[in-house]
Design a protein around this motif. Structure first.
Motif, PDB file in Angstrom:
ATOM      1  N   PHE A 139       0.816  -1.209   0.000  1.00 43.86           N
ATOM      2  CA  PHE A 139       0.000   0.000   0.000  1.00 43.86           C
ATOM      3  C   PHE A 139       0.851   1.261   0.000  1.00 43.86           C
ATOM      4  O   PHE A 139       0.311   2.362  -0.138  1.00 43.86           O
ATOM      5  CB  PHE A 139      -0.933   0.012   1.215  1.00 43.86           C
ATOM      6  CG  PHE A 139      -2.032  -1.009   1.142  1.00 43.86           C
ATOM      7  CD1 PHE A 139      -3.247  -0.699   0.545  1.00 43.86           C
ATOM      8  CD2 PHE A 139      -1.846  -2.287   1.642  1.00 43.86           C
ATOM      9  CE1 PHE A 139      -4.261  -1.641   0.457  1.00 43.86           C
ATOM     10  CE2 PHE A 139      -2.852  -3.235   1.564  1.00 43.86           C
ATOM     11  CZ  PHE A 139      -4.061  -2.916   0.965  1.00 43.86           C
ATOM     12  N   GLN A 245     -11.980  -1.470   4.018  1.00 35.00           N
ATOM     13  CA  GLN A 245     -11.359  -0.743   2.913  1.00 35.00           C
ATOM     14  C   GLN A 245     -10.053  -0.096   3.381  1.00 35.00           C
ATOM     15  O   GLN A 245     -10.052   0.698   4.318  1.00 35.00           O
ATOM     16  CB  GLN A 245     -12.317   0.320   2.374  1.00 35.00           C
ATOM     17  CG  GLN A 245     -13.646  -0.263   1.909  1.00 35.00           C
ATOM     18  CD  GLN A 245     -14.616   0.780   1.369  1.00 35.00           C
ATOM     19  OE1 GLN A 245     -14.380   1.972   1.484  1.00 35.00           O
ATOM     20  NE2 GLN A 245     -15.715   0.315   0.794  1.00 35.00           N
ATOM     21  N   CYS A 247      -6.568   2.013   1.885  1.00 35.17           N
ATOM     22  CA  CYS A 247      -5.975   2.736   0.768  1.00 35.17           C
ATOM     23  C   CYS A 247      -4.643   3.343   1.207  1.00 35.17           C
ATOM     24  O   CYS A 247      -4.474   3.728   2.371  1.00 35.17           O
ATOM     25  CB  CYS A 247      -6.875   3.870   0.276  1.00 35.17           C
ATOM     26  SG  CYS A 247      -8.501   3.355  -0.310  1.00 35.17           S
ATOM     27  N   SER A 252      -5.012   0.221  -3.292  1.00 35.31           N
ATOM     28  CA  SER A 252      -6.314   0.242  -2.635  1.00 35.31           C
ATOM     29  C   SER A 252      -6.926  -1.147  -2.703  1.00 35.31           C
ATOM     30  O   SER A 252      -6.885  -1.800  -3.760  1.00 35.31           O
ATOM     31  CB  SER A 252      -7.260   1.242  -3.312  1.00 35.31           C
ATOM     32  OG  SER A 252      -6.799   2.566  -3.181  1.00 35.31           O
TER      33      SER A 252
END
Length: 347
Positions: A139, A245, A247, A252
């Motif tokens: 990430f 979720q 990101c 993502s």
């Protein structure tokens, strides 16, 4: 290893099925204060039934006890089992306060027994791939980490048992009961939270003490920001999946129950093709989103197998009491913030 179950509600039946599916382990006995209830579950699986907990725990063949009682009623049977020299695997939450969890941890250590939790949503292939991406630093700089559990429970659900929707035995509402697996997964993936600000409310149900809606803003120790949203009053015909979720500056990933809605990285790797082929989301209904009984036992089976393996290898299981404590500590901080007008709580 030989398992015994304390509790005979719908979750205990999932425990029984998961244990029966394991290699090298078996369901040995069940306990409930109501003998009729214990005998019914025992008859379904051809095992012993007990209504006296001392007699149940005195059985020398019994090695591991699973606890499927209401959330705020985990402490007493867990302590009794640990003190009787049994290993314990307890449904979520491990208990409803960190103070109780700490006492359980102390007794487990004093008796040389394993105390573990059921964090079954950690045991699906998508979660494994998600965790691996985090550990590999895919990430980049993690900037956003959130989870959303927009589920539905009708009034009949809360009216079906006196303990539902109470602080004493449910320990909380949409966050402590329904949202805790996703909150655990969020911490498992994104790491510890530094501070939280929150607001909770009961918007659509009657005769319950706890929240059916809760929202929290998070600051993680790694600098990422995020949101937790939990509800039991978001109706859907098929049920919304629980979503996690993450990101960052280089990727993502959006997980919906056990498959991905987004798997997108700046620097692609060969394994990404397999994930896109096998783990992307179709039109599945949310697991347990509208019906708490609509949960399969496979992840419970994997959870139990991990605990057995850890016991045999003399190590802490992946769903150890220390791991299970983290989500309860965060939810407690959320409730503390909400009770103080959304004040910032530092963990």
């Amino acid at each position: 290893m030989k398992f015994g179950i304390i509790g005979t509600g719908s979750i205990s039946h999932i425990h029984a099925k998961a244990i029966a599916a394991m290699d090298g382990s078996e369901l040995h006995s069940v306990f409930n204060h109501r003998l009729e209830s214990a005998e019914k579950l025992a008859a379904d699986h051809g095992v012993k039934a007990f209504s006296d907990i001392a007699e149940f725990l005195a059985d020398p063949e019994l090695e591991i006890v699973t606890i499927a009682t209401p959330s705020g009623a985990h402490f007493d049977p867990a302590m009794a089992a640990l003190q009787a020299g049994k290993h314990v695997v307890c449904e979520k939450p491990l208990e409803i306060t960190t103070a109780r969890i700490d006492e359980m941890i102390e007794v487990a250590a004093a008796n040389g027994r394993t105390l573990a939790a059921i964090l079954n949503r950690r045991f699906n292939p998508a979660m494994g791939a998600f965790k691996s991406a985090c550990e590999q630093g895919r990430f980049g700089k993690l900037t956003s980490a959130s989870c959303y559990v927009k589920w539905f429970r009708d009034q009949a659900y809360y009216d079906s048992a006196d303990w539902r929707g109470t602080w004493a035995l449910d320990g909380g509402g949409a966050l402590m009961n329904q949202g805790i697996h996703s909150i655990d997964a969020l911490l498992h993936l994104a790491g510890p939270v530094k501070s939280v600000q929150a607001n909770i409310a009961c918007l659509a149900h009657e005769r319950i003490e706890v929240e059916d809606t809760g929202i929290a803003m998070l600051e993680f120790e790694n600098g990422a920001r995020g949101v937790i949203e939990g509800s039991t009053c978001n109706w859907s015909g098929s049920g919304h999946p629980a979503r996690i979720q993450l990101c960052g500056t280089e990727g993502s990933v959006f997980l919906a129950d056990e498959s991905f809605e987004v798997w997108d990285f700046k620097n692609a790797r060969p394994e990404d093709a397999g994930i896109h082929e096998t783990l992307m989301r179709g039109s599945e209904a949310g697991l347990g989103a509208n019906d708490p009984k609509a949960i399969n036992f496979l992840q419970h089976q994997r959870n139990f197998e991990e605990v057995v393996s850890a016991i045999q290898q003399g190590r802490e299981p992946a769903t150890s009491s220390a791991e299970a404590r983290k989500s309860v500590a965060l939810i407690q901080a959320i409730y503390q913030s909400a009770a103080n007008g959304g004040a910032k709580i530092v963990l």
